[in-house]
Write a protein that holds these residues in place. Structure first.
Motif, PDB file in Angstrom:
ATOM      1  N   PHE A   1      -6.411   2.707  -6.871  1.00 44.73           N
ATOM      2  CA  PHE A   1      -5.522   3.868  -6.839  1.00 44.73           C
ATOM      3  C   PHE A   1      -5.719   4.809  -8.029  1.00 44.73           C
ATOM      4  O   PHE A   1      -4.983   5.785  -8.168  1.00 44.73           O
ATOM      5  CB  PHE A   1      -4.062   3.405  -6.773  1.00 44.73           C
TER       6      PHE A   1
ATOM      7  N   GLN B   1       1.976   6.987  -6.577  1.00 43.24           N
ATOM      8  CA  GLN B   1       0.930   7.890  -7.050  1.00 43.24           C
ATOM      9  C   GLN B   1       1.230   9.328  -6.639  1.00 43.24           C
ATOM     10  O   GLN B   1       1.054  10.266  -7.419  1.00 43.24           O
ATOM     11  CB  GLN B   1      -0.417   7.443  -6.502  1.00 43.24           C
ATOM     12  N   GLY B   2       1.721   9.497  -5.408  1.00 42.91           N
ATOM     13  CA  GLY B   2       2.037  10.833  -4.915  1.00 42.91           C
ATOM     14  C   GLY B   2       3.138  11.521  -5.700  1.00 42.91           C
ATOM     15  O   GLY B   2       3.145  12.755  -5.824  1.00 42.91           O
TER      16      GLY B   2
ATOM     17  N   PHE C   1       0.842  -1.202   0.000  1.00 44.23           N
ATOM     18  CA  PHE C   1       0.000   0.000   0.000  1.00 44.23           C
ATOM     19  C   PHE C   1       0.877   1.252   0.000  1.00 44.23           C
ATOM     20  O   PHE C   1       0.587   2.229  -0.695  1.00 44.23           O
ATOM     21  CB  PHE C   1      -0.931  -0.005   1.222  1.00 44.23           C
TER      22      PHE C   1
ATOM     23  N   SER D   1       0.880   4.104  -2.861  1.00 45.87           N
ATOM     24  CA  SER D   1       0.538   5.452  -2.416  1.00 45.87           C
ATOM     25  C   SER D   1       1.641   6.446  -2.747  1.00 45.87           C
ATOM     26  O   SER D   1       1.386   7.544  -3.268  1.00 45.87           O
ATOM     27  CB  SER D   1       0.264   5.463  -0.911  1.00 45.87           C
ATOM     28  N   GLU D   2       2.894   6.067  -2.441  1.00 46.32           N
ATOM     29  CA  GLU D   2       4.010   6.974  -2.714  1.00 46.32           C
ATOM     30  C   GLU D   2       4.215   7.146  -4.214  1.00 46.32           C
ATOM     31  O   GLU D   2       4.482   8.248  -4.693  1.00 46.32           O
ATOM     32  CB  GLU D   2       5.288   6.449  -2.057  1.00 46.32           C
TER      33      GLU D   2
END
Length: 303
Positions: free
Chosen positions: A241, A212-213, A205, A209-210
């Motif tokens: 995501f 995408q960030g 996860f 998440s990173e």
């Protein structure tokens, strides 16, 4: 466009593949591929050759690369597509990354020598395009050719994975660096073969998440190393995501890769194919060009 036969992951003699870009383009065309990308490890030198070979065969081409990244102590690969292969900042970042490969290869040779296999570094070096691109695959081929193992899979099991002789950890690029290099050169970043990484659910996860960030836009859902349940799982992850889905065989060599170019199943329904980024050029039967107007806007709208 889910049924488009796109193969956006393979390797040539410019990194750890056994075929030239021209030979790969011919195999892709013969396999029914309509959109192709050559994604050599940390190297852009064959991009113009690959594009010329593809277009001479009437095969649409998009620039590609596979960047080595260290994330939570694990090596992760980030694919880049549609970038300018002549971007100076991207080329400089990859050059620094390749220099680290040379040091790691020498340490791998020393480790194998200590385990009773002398000459492995020299043998792997002879199979690589240059000292900065010696990889575990080149060591594996040397060990098979010299009778130490029956096949490449056995080499990785007995020698080249963590805890075994020949394994040497290395610090690659950061996730942010890799994504920024790709997007800064006008491209789109994708996580390669996510099922291969040994992450806990929380760590995975964090990866997505990173990623995408930092501006990552896609994940490889259908690929040569994914089983059907993994394809389904990462299609769901892509939707979770808001990422586009990519597709690639990860072809390296005849008789060594289990998935020939052009033979992958379609992407599962529901996901947004990565190639919607280049839909306008594909419909016009022209290869997408790096930084083409509207490409990144289309990606944002599709995801």
């Amino acid at each position: 466009m889910h049924s488009l036969n796109a193969d956006l992951h393979c390797h040539s003699t410019a990194s750890d593949g056994s075929l030239t870009p021209g030979e790969l383009a011919s195999r892709a065309r013969e396999g029914g591929v309509r959109l192709w990308s050559l994604t050599d490890h940390d190297e852009l030198v064959a991009q113009h050759e690959a594009r010329a070979a593809a277009e001479s065969l009437g095969l649409a081409y998009v620039s590609g690369v596979e960047v080595s990244v260290t994330f939570i102590g694990e090596t992760v690969h980030i694919l880049g597509f549609g970038f300018d292969p002549d971007d100076e900042a991207f080329a400089a970042g990859l050059a620094a990354l390749r220099a680290g490969r040379a040091d790691r290869a020498r340490e791998m040779g020393e480790s194998l020598a200590a385990a009773g296999i002398p000459g492995a570094y020299e043998g792997a070096l002879a199979l690589a395009p240059n000292p900065d691109l010696v990889s575990r695959t080149h060591f594996a081929r040397f060990l098979v050719e010299n009778g130490h193992c029956a096949n490449v899979h056995e080499v990785f099991t007995r020698f080249l994975k963590e805890g075994k002789p020949g394994f040497v950890p290395h610090r690659w690029a950061s996730l942010g660096e890799a994504v920024r290099w790709i997007t800064g050169a006008g491209g789109v970043a994708a996580i390669a073969h996510p099922a291969r990484y040994r992450f806990s659910p929380n760590e995975e996860f964090a990866l997505f998440s990173e990623f995408q960030g930092h501006g990552g836009r896609a994940v490889e859902v259908t690929c040569g190393s994914h089983f059907p349940d993994e394809v389904k799982r990462y299609a769901e992850t892509a939707l979770e995501f808001g990422l586009m889905a990519s597709r690639g065989s990860d072809f390296h060599a005849p008789g060594e890769s289990r998935t020939p170019l052009g033979t992958l199943p379609d992407l599962p329904p529901g996901v947004t194919p990565l190639w919607t980024v280049w839909a306008d050029t594909l419909e016009g039967r022209r290869s997408p060009r790096p930084g083409e107007p509207g490409a990144l806007a289309a990606a944002t709208a599709a995801a």
